[in-house]
Design an enzyme around this catalytic site. Structure first.
Site, PDB file in Angstrom:
ATOM      1  N   ASP A 149       1.103  -0.514   0.191  1.00 30.19           N
ATOM      2  CA  ASP A 149      -0.128   0.200  -0.347  1.00 30.19           C
ATOM      3  C   ASP A 149       0.976   1.445  -0.808  1.00 30.19           C
ATOM      4  O   ASP A 149       1.945   1.583   0.999  1.00 30.19           O
ATOM      5  CB  ASP A 149      -0.640  -0.234   1.127  1.00 30.19           C
ATOM      6  CG  ASP A 149      -1.848   0.789   1.235  1.00 30.19           C
ATOM      7  OD1 ASP A 149      -2.612   1.421  -0.061  1.00 30.19           O
ATOM      8  OD2 ASP A 149      -2.003   1.540   1.997  1.00 30.19           O
TER       9      ASP A 149
ATOM     10  N   SER B 179      -8.878   2.876   8.738  1.00 29.25           N
ATOM     11  CA  SER B 179      -9.036   3.466   9.495  1.00 29.25           C
ATOM     12  C   SER B 179      -9.918   3.171  10.587  1.00 29.25           C
ATOM     13  O   SER B 179     -10.515   2.367  11.793  1.00 29.25           O
ATOM     14  CB  SER B 179      -9.549   4.869   9.932  1.00 29.25           C
ATOM     15  OG  SER B 179      -8.403   5.784   8.939  1.00 29.25           O
TER      16      SER B 179
ATOM     17  N   GLY C 106      -9.211   5.736   0.705  1.00 28.35           N
ATOM     18  CA  GLY C 106      -9.586   6.444   2.264  1.00 28.35           C
ATOM     19  C   GLY C 106     -11.317   6.431   2.223  1.00 28.35           C
ATOM     20  O   GLY C 106     -12.111   7.226   2.609  1.00 28.35           O
TER      21      GLY C 106
HETATM   22  P1  13P Z   1      -9.088   4.392   5.583  1.00 26.57           P
HETATM   23  O1  13P Z   1      -7.453   5.654   6.487  1.00 26.57           O
HETATM   24  O2  13P Z   1     -10.168   5.467   5.421  1.00 26.57           O
HETATM   25  O3  13P Z   1      -9.403   3.839   6.442  1.00 26.57           O
HETATM   26  O4  13P Z   1      -7.738   4.766   4.139  1.00 26.57           O
HETATM   27  C1  13P Z   1      -6.974   4.108   4.198  1.00 26.57           C
HETATM   28  C2  13P Z   1      -6.037   3.556   2.670  1.00 26.57           C
HETATM   29  O5  13P Z   1      -6.752   4.462   2.318  1.00 26.57           O
HETATM   30  C3  13P Z   1      -4.844   3.180   2.398  1.00 26.57           C
HETATM   31  O6  13P Z   1      -4.205   2.692   2.056  1.00 26.57           O
HETATM   32  O1  G3H Z   2      -3.513   5.345   3.840  1.00 31.72           O
HETATM   33  C1  G3H Z   2      -2.583   4.326   4.530  1.00 31.72           C
HETATM   34  C2  G3H Z   2      -3.095   3.365   5.252  1.00 31.72           C
HETATM   35  O2  G3H Z   2      -3.829   4.150   6.359  1.00 31.72           O
HETATM   36  C3  G3H Z   2      -2.089   3.426   6.341  1.00 31.72           C
HETATM   37  O3  G3H Z   2      -1.359   3.704   7.467  1.00 31.72           O
HETATM   38  O4  G3H Z   2       0.806   4.429   7.282  1.00 31.72           O
HETATM   39  O5  G3H Z   2      -0.247   3.988   9.505  1.00 31.72           O
HETATM   40  O6  G3H Z   2       0.062   2.522   7.831  1.00 31.72           O
HETATM   41  P1  G3H Z   2       0.335   3.825   7.515  1.00 31.72           P
HETATM   42 ZN    ZN Z   3      -4.205   4.834   0.763  1.00 33.58          ZN
END
Ligand code: 13P
Ligand code: G3H
Ligand code: ZN
Length: 325
Positions: A83, A268, A223
């Site tokens: 990610d 989140s 997100g």
């Molecule tokens: P949220 O913070 O909305 O869960 O998004 C997660 C995300 O986009 C990870 O790449």
């Molecule tokens: O988009 C980010 C993800 O929610 C991952 O978050 O960088 O705190 O692991 P992190």
């Molecule tokens: Zn993201």
């Protein structure tokens, strides 16, 4: 079955109007909560690891936890995805280290530099049988360690050139979602008849224009946590302080999943479920100190939340078989 790429999943998701859940993993309980729900609901799944997760838990531990889930859940296809890969080296390390999918997030660069960087990652990844997600447009909020105060929507007129020149397999776009638990300020929202704050609608016009320009091409939404108010209240009731935490309404994500959105990122919400549950546990059992006792209900609540997402938001419950190669 072994770890797979997202190729078949995205083809079927696009064709049949659902999205694959991409959930971030940082420890064993999170991996277990997610995959137990997916196994029971017969849902394909993407387990994703951020740069921060690798720094916290270590690459090898995370890969081995996901491999354990593959052994425990042989009947569902599982992707291991990086990610927000920040650079070529991180992507290469994940490609060499067992991931089947990577994201190169060049969204902070100029359009030209984003194309160059993404293309370099795609060439290496495709040579190794790994698929790549790129990003155009920036999301407000925190993208791993990069914080954007304001986001910028994806410009539909750029997407064809980007996809054609880079060869990416999927594209993350910015249509009003953002990372974290504070996606919208209360002043951006209106109140419904029950007095609940309703955030501004996602830019479905941009999504549709992108899809018209890229027919059949899988789109990704980052997100996309909905910030369940039951868990915000649980956090606040048991010693936390999260005022005005607001997420993306689930109905809008369901709509997006019926269109060209094939991957929806949720992190989140799981964090909130875990933290709320642990806060409640400690408030109710101040004498307890065995981590298994408070992680067990936290894992159970992650599982139930993921089950709800699979069935009611993503629409991918029961789709494991059709997503197998
Ligand atoms: P949220 O913070 O909305 O869960 O998004 C997660 C995300 O986009 C990870 O790449
Ligand atoms: O988009 C980010 C993800 O929610 C991952 O978050 O960088 O705190 O692991 P992190
Ligand atoms: Zn993201």
């Amino acid at each position: 079955m072994a770890l797979v790429t997202s190729d078949k999943m995205f083809k079927m998701a696009y064709k049949n109007g659902y999205a694959i859940g991409a959930f971030n993993v940082n420890n064993m309980e999170i991996v277990q909560g997610i995959t137990e729900a997916c196994k029971e609901e017969k849902a394909p799944v993407i387990l994703q690891v951020s740069k921060g997760a690798r720094a916290y838990a270590n690459h090898t531990y995370l890969v081995k936890l996901v491999e354990a889930a593959v052994i425990e859940c042989p009947e569902i296809p599982i992707v291991l995805h990086l990610d927000h890969g920040p650079d070529f080296e991180t992507c290469k390390s994940c490609i060499d280290g067992g991931f089947t999918s990577v994201m190169i997030d060049g969204s902070a660069h100029s359009f030209k530099e984003n194309i160059e960087l993404t293309k370099k990652v795609v060439e290496y990844a495709h040579d190794h049988g790994v698929v790549v997600e790129g990003e155009l447009g920036t999301l407000a909020g925190i993208e791993d360690e990069v914080s954007h105060a304001v986001g910028s929507y994806t410009r539909p007129e750029e997407v064809e050139e980007f996809v054609q020149k880079t060869g990416v397999d999927s594209l993350a776009i910015a249509i009003g979602t953002s990372h974290g638990a504070y996606k919208f300020k209360p002043e951006q929202c209106t109140r419904n008849e029950k007095g609940i704050l309703v955030p501004p609608a996602l830019r479905f016009d941009i999504l549709k224009e992108v899809s018209n320009r890229l027919p059949g091409f899988p789109i990704v939404l980052h997100g996309s946590s909905s910030v369940p108010q039951e868990y915000v209240q649980m956090v606040n009731e048991f010693g936390g302080k999260m005022p005005n935490a607001i997420g993306v309404p689930e109905e809008q994500l369901r709509e997006a999943a019926k269109l060209s959105v094939c991957k929806i990122n949720i992190d989140s919400d799981l964090r909130l479920a875990m933290t709320g549950t642990i806060r409640k546990f400690f408030a109710e059992h101040p004498d307890k100190f065995d981590p298994r006792e408070y992680l067990k209900p936290a894992r159970a609540n992650i599982k139930e939340l993921v089950r709800h997402k699979l069935k009611d938001v993503l629409g991918c419950a029961g789709k494991a078989d059709e997503c197998k190669d």
